[in-house]
Design a protein around this motif. Structure first.
Motif, PDB file in Angstrom:
ATOM      1  N   ARG A   1      -5.707   6.629 -10.095  1.00 16.63           N
ATOM      2  CA  ARG A   1      -4.919   6.981  -8.862  1.00 16.63           C
ATOM      3  C   ARG A   1      -5.107   8.977  -9.152  1.00 16.63           C
ATOM      4  NH1 ARG A   1       0.718   5.923  -5.179  1.00 16.63           N
ATOM      5  NH2 ARG A   1      -0.719   6.566  -3.343  1.00 16.63           N
TER       6      ARG A   1
ATOM      7  N   THR B   1      -8.825  -1.386  -4.493  1.00 19.48           N
ATOM      8  CA  THR B   1      -7.998  -0.914  -3.194  1.00 19.48           C
ATOM      9  C   THR B   1      -6.618  -0.642  -3.160  1.00 19.48           C
ATOM     10  OG1 THR B   1      -8.996  -0.507  -1.173  1.00 19.48           O
ATOM     11  CG2 THR B   1     -10.063   0.697  -3.378  1.00 19.48           C
ATOM     12  N   GLU B   2      -5.573  -0.632  -2.748  1.00 20.93           N
ATOM     13  CA  GLU B   2      -4.926  -0.827  -2.332  1.00 20.93           C
ATOM     14  C   GLU B   2      -4.666  -0.363  -1.156  1.00 20.93           C
ATOM     15  OE1 GLU B   2      -1.624   2.211  -2.863  1.00 20.93           O
ATOM     16  OE2 GLU B   2      -2.706   3.708  -3.012  1.00 20.93           O
ATOM     17  N   HIS B   3      -5.304  -0.257   0.116  1.00 22.42           N
ATOM     18  CA  HIS B   3      -5.580  -0.922   1.147  1.00 22.42           C
ATOM     19  C   HIS B   3      -6.875  -1.284   1.934  1.00 22.42           C
ATOM     20  CE1 HIS B   3      -2.229   2.076   1.519  1.00 22.42           C
ATOM     21  NE2 HIS B   3      -3.258   3.743   1.124  1.00 22.42           N
ATOM     22  N   TYR B   4      -7.590  -1.636   1.061  1.00 27.09           N
ATOM     23  CA  TYR B   4      -8.949  -2.402   1.475  1.00 27.09           C
ATOM     24  C   TYR B   4      -9.282  -3.697   0.635  1.00 27.09           C
ATOM     25  CZ  TYR B   4      -9.834   1.862   3.342  1.00 27.09           C
ATOM     26  OH  TYR B   4      -9.854   3.288   4.936  1.00 27.09           O
TER      27      TYR B   4
ATOM     28  N   ASP C   1     -11.357   8.328  -0.366  1.00 25.81           N
ATOM     29  CA  ASP C   1      -9.890   8.449  -0.871  1.00 25.81           C
ATOM     30  C   ASP C   1      -9.667   8.104  -2.065  1.00 25.81           C
ATOM     31  OD1 ASP C   1      -7.871  10.092  -1.242  1.00 25.81           O
ATOM     32  OD2 ASP C   1      -6.782   8.841   0.962  1.00 25.81           O
TER      33      ASP C   1
ATOM     34  N   MET D   1      -5.804   7.204  -3.229  1.00 24.79           N
ATOM     35  CA  MET D   1      -5.933   5.442  -3.080  1.00 24.79           C
ATOM     36  C   MET D   1      -4.965   4.895  -4.663  1.00 24.79           C
ATOM     37  SD  MET D   1      -7.636   4.110   0.152  1.00 24.79           S
ATOM     38  CE  MET D   1      -9.009   4.015  -0.401  1.00 24.79           C
ATOM     39  N   GLN D   2      -4.902   4.161  -4.630  1.00 26.68           N
ATOM     40  CA  GLN D   2      -4.854   3.568  -5.983  1.00 26.68           C
ATOM     41  C   GLN D   2      -5.907   2.427  -6.165  1.00 26.68           C
ATOM     42  OE1 GLN D   2      -1.145   2.481  -7.725  1.00 26.68           O
ATOM     43  NE2 GLN D   2      -0.483   1.513  -5.612  1.00 26.68           N
ATOM     44  N   HIS D   3      -6.931   2.691  -7.317  1.00 25.58           N
ATOM     45  CA  HIS D   3      -8.195   1.866  -7.524  1.00 25.58           C
ATOM     46  C   HIS D   3      -8.654   1.505  -8.673  1.00 25.58           C
ATOM     47  CE1 HIS D   3      -8.618   6.783  -8.000  1.00 25.58           C
ATOM     48  NE2 HIS D   3      -9.958   6.105  -7.981  1.00 25.58           N
TER      49      HIS D   3
END
Length: 242
Positions: free
Chosen positions: A148, A166-169, A183, A186-188
């Motif tokens: 991140r 990722t944390e959102h997808y 972005d 985001m954690q990835h």
């Protein structure tokens, strides 16, 4: 030692040395060299980088291979560019500049589950950090923590295939010749999903960083503790900052 006084000393310590390439096995030795030349204790460096004393000690003693994020955080805290850290010496800072990285050139280093080849290391004050990456990880369980960092990241698969988490997808797969732009705050994480290790091009950029803060940084302007905590990647929990 105060961070404002220590940072220029670290920059001088780095630039005073010479050398062309940075061995992937020398990250710890290099960190200790720069820290001691700048007159910093491990506790000083911890306060400047938000990396715990115990983890910094492990890096210097070759007990762990620091991740992309930790190397970025150390460089940012010391106000030392990645280029100066891995390839000491004067860099071009004039406008209209250019550099070429040939097949047998670049700076190689290993960080966590990735191997890197840094391009354009002759130039300082770059707004982007171009890296070739070899993705060796095949499972999320191989990572101690998620990547991140501030800004945006472009990744293009040169060979093999990767899966990006990722944390959102939901996780998504990229085959050879495919790319993603996201972005990076985001954690990835990247893992290879091909038989061989995947080979990718990664270009990171922080559009919000001022020119003065872009001196080869890994896109994380300023030095700060993360929400009042030190991050220790060797542990699952965080440590409260004092």
């Amino acid at each position: 030692m105060e961070a404002k006084k220590a940072a220029p000393a670290a920059r001088r310590a780095v630039k005073a040395e010479s050398g062309s390439f940075f061995s992937e096995n020398q990250i710890g030795l290099r960190l200790k060299e720069v820290r001691q030349a700048a007159g910093l204790k491990l506790s000083d460096l911890s306060g400047m980088t938000a990396v715990s004393v115990s983890y910094l000690s492990k890096i210097e003693n070759g007990q762990v291979s620091p991740s992309f994020d930790i190397i970025k955080r150390i460089c940012d805290g010391l106000h030392v560019s990645l280029e100066d850290f891995v390839r000491p010496g004067e860099k071009s800072q004039i406008s209209g500049r250019k550099t070429v990285t040939r097949t047998n050139e670049g700076v190689h280093f290993t960080s966590g589950q990735y191997d890197y080849k840094a391009h354009g290391t002759e130039l300082s004050r770059k707004g982007m950090v171009p890296l070739e990456m070899t993705v060796r990880a095949r499972s999320l369980d191989e990572f101690d923590h998620w990547s991140r960092h501030s800004g945006e990241e472009f990744v293009y698969v040169l060979k093999g295939a990767i899966e990006i988490h990722t944390e959102h997808y939901a996780p998504f797969r990229l085959e050879t010749g495919e790319s993603a732009y996201f972005d990076s705050s985001m954690q990835h994480l990247y893992i290879t999903v091909s038989e061989e290790d995947a080979h990718v091009l990664s270009v990171s950029h922080d559009p919000d960083a001022s020119a003065a803060e872009r001196i080869g940084q890994f896109m994380n302007p300023g030095t700060r503790r993360v929400e009042g905590y030190f991050i220790d990647p060797s542990r699952k929990e965080t440590q409260k900052a004092k």
